[in-house]
Every structure is written in C-alpha cells, then in structure tokens.
Design a protein around this motif. Sequence first.
Motif, short mmCIF file in Angstrom:
data_model
loop_
_atom_site.label_atom_id
_atom_site.label_comp_id
_atom_site.label_asym_id
_atom_site.label_seq_id
_atom_site.Cartn_x
_atom_site.Cartn_y
_atom_site.Cartn_z
N GLY A 181 0.78 -1.24 0.00
CA GLY A 181 0.00 0.00 0.00
C GLY A 181 0.80 1.27 0.00
O GLY A 181 0.22 2.37 -0.06
N ALA A 182 2.14 1.20 0.07
CA ALA A 182 2.99 2.39 0.08
C ALA A 182 3.76 2.50 -1.24
O ALA A 182 4.07 1.50 -1.88
CB ALA A 182 3.96 2.34 1.25
N ILE A 183 4.10 3.72 -1.61
CA ILE A 183 4.83 3.96 -2.85
C ILE A 183 6.22 3.32 -2.79
O ILE A 183 6.94 3.44 -1.79
CB ILE A 183 4.99 5.48 -3.10
N SER A 184 6.58 2.63 -3.88
CA SER A 184 7.93 2.06 -3.96
C SER A 184 8.67 2.49 -5.22
O SER A 184 9.86 2.21 -5.35
CB SER A 184 7.85 0.52 -3.92
N GLY A 185 7.98 3.17 -6.14
CA GLY A 185 8.67 3.63 -7.33
C GLY A 185 7.71 4.03 -8.43
O GLY A 185 6.49 4.15 -8.22
N ALA A 235 -3.31 4.07 -7.95
CA ALA A 235 -2.47 3.71 -6.81
C ALA A 235 -3.27 3.63 -5.51
O ALA A 235 -2.74 3.22 -4.48
CB ALA A 235 -1.33 4.72 -6.66
N GLY A 236 -4.55 4.07 -5.56
CA GLY A 236 -5.39 3.98 -4.38
C GLY A 236 -5.75 5.30 -3.74
O GLY A 236 -6.45 5.33 -2.72
N ALA A 237 -5.30 6.42 -4.29
CA ALA A 237 -5.64 7.73 -3.75
C ALA A 237 -7.02 8.16 -4.25
O ALA A 237 -7.59 7.57 -5.17
CB ALA A 237 -4.58 8.76 -4.16
N SER A 238 -7.56 9.21 -3.65
CA SER A 238 -8.87 9.73 -4.06
C SER A 238 -8.71 11.11 -4.71
O SER A 238 -7.76 11.84 -4.43
CB SER A 238 -9.81 9.82 -2.85
N LEU A 239 -9.66 11.42 -5.58
CA LEU A 239 -9.73 12.75 -6.19
C LEU A 239 -10.96 13.47 -5.66
O LEU A 239 -11.99 12.85 -5.40
CB LEU A 239 -9.84 12.64 -7.72
N ILE A 240 -10.86 14.80 -5.52
CA ILE A 240 -12.00 15.60 -5.08
C ILE A 240 -12.28 16.71 -6.09
O ILE A 240 -11.40 17.11 -6.86
CB ILE A 240 -11.78 16.22 -3.69
N GLY A 406 3.70 7.92 0.97
CA GLY A 406 4.76 8.18 0.02
C GLY A 406 4.33 8.93 -1.22
O GLY A 406 5.16 9.27 -2.06
N LEU A 407 3.03 9.21 -1.35
CA LEU A 407 2.53 9.94 -2.51
C LEU A 407 2.16 11.37 -2.12
O LEU A 407 1.44 11.60 -1.14
CB LEU A 407 1.31 9.24 -3.09
N PHE A 408 2.67 12.34 -2.90
CA PHE A 408 2.41 13.77 -2.68
C PHE A 408 1.97 14.38 -4.01
O PHE A 408 2.25 13.84 -5.08
CB PHE A 408 3.67 14.47 -2.15
N ARG A 452 13.10 1.21 3.25
CA ARG A 452 12.51 1.58 1.97
C ARG A 452 11.66 0.43 1.43
O ARG A 452 12.09 -0.73 1.45
CB ARG A 452 13.62 1.89 0.95
N PRO A 453 10.45 0.72 0.94
CA PRO A 453 9.62 -0.33 0.34
C PRO A 453 10.33 -0.93 -0.89
O PRO A 453 10.98 -0.22 -1.65
CB PRO A 453 8.35 0.41 -0.08
N GLU A 454 10.20 -2.23 -1.06
CA GLU A 454 10.83 -2.91 -2.19
C GLU A 454 9.87 -3.00 -3.37
O GLU A 454 8.67 -3.20 -3.20
CB GLU A 454 11.24 -4.33 -1.77
N VAL A 455 10.41 -2.84 -4.57
CA VAL A 455 9.61 -2.97 -5.79
C VAL A 455 9.43 -4.45 -6.11
O VAL A 455 10.39 -5.23 -6.09
CB VAL A 455 10.28 -2.24 -6.97
N ASP A 456 8.20 -4.82 -6.42
CA ASP A 456 7.88 -6.21 -6.79
C ASP A 456 8.16 -6.38 -8.28
O ASP A 456 7.54 -5.73 -9.13
CB ASP A 456 6.40 -6.47 -6.49
N ASP A 457 9.09 -7.27 -8.63
CA ASP A 457 9.45 -7.47 -10.03
C ASP A 457 8.27 -7.96 -10.87
O ASP A 457 8.16 -7.64 -12.06
CB ASP A 457 10.61 -8.47 -10.15
#
Length: 623
Positions: A181-185, A235-240, A406-408, A452-457
């Motif tokens: 659920g967190a940004i990794s790349g 990525a799971g964020a919301s828009l308003i 991790g998302l801004f 640091r979150p790892e990227v899933d190949d």
Amino acid sequence: MDIERHDYDVVVIGAGGAGLRAAIETRSRGLRTAVVCKSLFGKAHTVMAEGGIAASMGNVNSRDDWQVHFRDTMRGGKFLNNWRMAELHAKEAPLRVWELETYGALFDRTPDGRISQRNFGGHEYPRLAHVGDRTGLELIRTLQQQVVALQQDDQARTGDPESGLRVFQECTVTELMTSDGAISGAFGYWRESGRFVLFRAPVVVLATGGIGKSFKVTSNSWEYTGDGHALALRAGASLINMEFVQFHPTGMVWPPSVKGILVTESVRGDGGVLRNAEGSRFMFDYIPEVFKDNYADDEAEADRWYADPDANRRPPELLPRDEVARAINNEVKEGRGGEHGGVFLDVSSRLSAEEITRRLPSMHHQFRELADVDITAEPMEVGPTCHYVMGGVEVDPDTAAASVPGLFAAGEVAGGMHGSNRLGGNSLSDLLVFGRRAGLGAAEYVGGLAARPEVDDAEVTAAARRAEAPFGTEGGANPYGLHAELQQVMNDLVGIIRKADEMDDALDRLGDLGRRAERLSVEGNRQFNPGWHLALDLRNMLLVSECVARAALLRTESRGGHTRDDHPSMEPRWRRSLLVCRDTGSGVEVTEREQQPIRADLLALFELEELRKYLTEDELPAS
C-alpha cells in the motif's frame, strides 16, 4: 526483460513550476531527487501562464494583505475551497515571489523600483507580479536555471550524476509501484526509444498538471492528458472536486488551427473591454447578485475606475472567470456572437499602440502571426476554452501528502485549493507555495522511514506487458479516432453548460469508449511512435473523464466552473459537500463527504450578510 533502473529518494513527475519547486526543496534537504518530465526540460505548460503571480505584497495598493487575498480566493471558489490551503497560499505567496527574485527572476517594476503588480479578475487590488505577459515563461526559466545550478554543483562535488538532482526529459510514467500500500517507485518509458525505465524510490511527487486534452477546445498543451490524476487513482488515492472544470473566457476562436489558444486575462486587467457583434458592452447584464456591491453597473462608472481604482466599483470584465465565460457563452448562443462564434475583446480603444506592444508583447505577436489581427488597431475575437481543472488528488494542506503513503501532489493535479473556481494568477503562486510544501512533506516522510519499500518485479513485468498490449492487438480501435470521439463527447455533453440527460448520455458513451480502448491497435514498434503514446494516454483520459462526468451528474446545483442548466442556482447545502472519486478497478465510484467547517477567525474576515449568500444558517458565526 531489459528495463533500465535508477534509485532515488524522491521522484518528481512533472517539470512545471510545482515540480521544479518541489525538487529544489528536496534536493536542498539532502535527498537524491529525480525529475521526470514528459516533454523537453523547460517546455512545461506553466510557460503559458502569462498574466502574473498573485501575491498580496501591497506594492501598488498598500491596503492589500493576506486576509484580502484569502477573502478573494474563497469568494472566487464559492466557499468550496479547502480553507486551510487558501490560508497558507495567501500568507506564503509573497514570500515565494520574493524568493523567486533571489533566484534571478526579473519582474516589471513600479516607478519607485518595487515589483509591479497588475489588476486581474476577482482580485480586489492590483496583485499580480508580472513580466509583461510572459510571467510563466520567466518563472520556468528562473526555476530551471536554479535546477541546472544545483545539478552542476552535485556533479562537481561528487562526480556522480545521480548523487543529487537529475532531470529525465521526454520520459512518460505509466504506473506507480506500490508495496503493502505504500509507494515504492514509478515505471515508464523513454518517448524516443520506447525502452522501459524503472525509478525505485519511496516517494513520488505528482506535479503533472491538468486534463484539458480530454476536451475538443482547450488552451492546454499536448501533455495535459490527466496522467497524474489517473496514476493517483490507480495507486489507491482519491480525487475531489472533479466536476469543477474552468473554461477560460477568452481563447482564440480563429483560425481553426489555433482555436482555444489562451488570450491572457491581463488584456482585461489592463483595460480591455468585451463587446458583442452589436457593439454592446454586454458584461453589465451578467453581474451576479453576490457581486453587485463590487462591480460597476454602467460604462461611466466602470471607465472611471481605470483612472482611480479606489474611487468606485470595478468593471464587470474583471468578474471571476466562470462568470465571464458563461456570459460570453450566452451571448453567442443567443445570436450576438461574431462571424467565427466568439465575442470581441478590445484593448486598442484604451491603450496606445506603444503601450499594447510593451505590456502585451506576446498577445500582439500571437494575433498578428496566427490570426492576421493587429490588436493595436482592431479587436480580438475570443470565446471560452477548457483551461483548468479545480479538482485533483486529495492532499493534506500542510504537507501535500495524499492518502497513499509516500505519494504527494502539488499544482493543478492537487485538489482543494481553488474550490469551485480558480482566480487568475492564483495558479502560479499555488505552484510555488505547494510545490515547496510538497518538497518539505516528502523530506519529512523519507526521514521517518525505517526501511525503503521494495519494488515487486512481478508488478514491473505486468506494467511492461500492459504498456506493450496495443502492439499485440489486431483489428482494434485506432487511438486517434477514439481520442477525437472522447473530445467530442466531453465538449458536447460535459462542457460549460450541463444537463442530467446529456451527462447520462456521456457516461454511456464513455463506457463504450472504455470498452473499445481495451482493444486499441498500434502499428510499428516502440521507437518514437506517437500512436502508441496516445494509446497509453487514452487510458488516463478516459478514467479522468469518467470522474468529471459522474461528479457533475451528482452535484445538482450550479457553482463556479460547474453550471447545471437543470439546476441553475447555487445551493448552500452543497457548499458543505465534497464529491470524492475512487477507482474500484471496474470503474469510478463517487461518494459524498462533508466539507470541513471553516475556522472561526477566518469566518470573521467576512461580513455576516456576505456569508449568508454562501453558508447554511448553522455554519454562520454567532452574531
């Protein structure tokens, strides 16, 4: 699969004003920062913001201050703004303008040497710091120069180009990578070669701009395909606030090749007036009741204002953009438009040819070269054009953090700051204020990470296969034809004036376009293939267009950039409601959520009678 890989602390997607200011901030705090831009470095759409940067420095009128700027911003957004964002913006904008000057920006000056400020629609006092009508270009030039200086310093200090700040241009991001659920790349491709690239980083700052290329007539450049909005959703964020799309009142209408190109609001700020084909200065007929106390209702009073702005009410040409756009649209609709379907903007009757070429050099050049019109001697024919989306990623106002760790997001891709309508000039100060705050928030987040979150190949491989899919589809839809259909649907059915039955029709058509977009066919290979680029962009445009249409259908009122012909009034109940969009994986879900009440000391900046025009009785302060 051969995929180029880079490791950074922060990846900033977008190299406009917000992205560059965020990158400068993260780099200054010791973070390895990658700036990834879809176009060439220095060609961001920010350069098209011509009129100025709104900041209450009080250089032309000493009575201007952050409280007045805050009030104007809230009025312009019809009180749907995130009040904390509007407060931070009004307080910090002057600091960011002065900071820009320390970076080397060369602003126009007052006779006593201070930064000059001009009038703009919706602003009570002259507030826009400007560089002729090329302010956005100067902002980008200045920030770009600062970034290059930092890059050279990093290179000289370490000899490693990836040790500090690096720009990756002509590179498009197609997916955000997440881990638990967190940004990794971020995953993308080089536009020239088609090769895939992966940026491993625990933070992504979205600064991708708007969505205008979903509409047929737009001032937006080719990059504005809703990439950041869609990346955040997936990525799971919301828009308003996605129902609020601003149609700038003055875009070029002729010739067809330039239809929609922006005619800066500074033309009206410097004295330009609007007339219909009958020669009538029609804006006096369109002053809303809530603005009656602030705008002149006859030509004599309006004309006196230019000589003494403190003496009387402002000309109605300086109403907020949504009001002017609706007025122009109605004049044309009722048959009082010009030969090419616009109205006439005349500045030559008030300013000399010398003043016009000095104050508005870009406009003079643009009309002379593209439309064979000399604006020093004849009026410009103009009409509304899709310009800006007030909606975007829901973020924390202080840190610019989205709900995904991790998302801004900052700039036009972030929602909340402008409510239902953005005032001219607030976009550039928004970029600077919240670009910096996104950088600060990113630095604080990285500093607090235990690992640091790892990227899933497997996720990377899946992203590459999705990107390549159009090459393996035979007999599918043509991306150019599908894009043209999308633009026509949005222009005709979800445009400046909306109705429930038309938006129902739009959603049906968008659903059909979405199904066809699952089988797009692209010929050739991945090396500089514009058809392939558009096929990938269409995925984003369709997702974001569905957000706009669904939210617009649910909001049964007219407010700011959202006009419902079947619900023409502004309803206080809706002031308290945000419409929140989420991606369910099978479509967009829109839910209603209550807006956070405005802090009492900020409400006290307004007269009680004015608040009654916007708020419900239980929101009003005790008398």
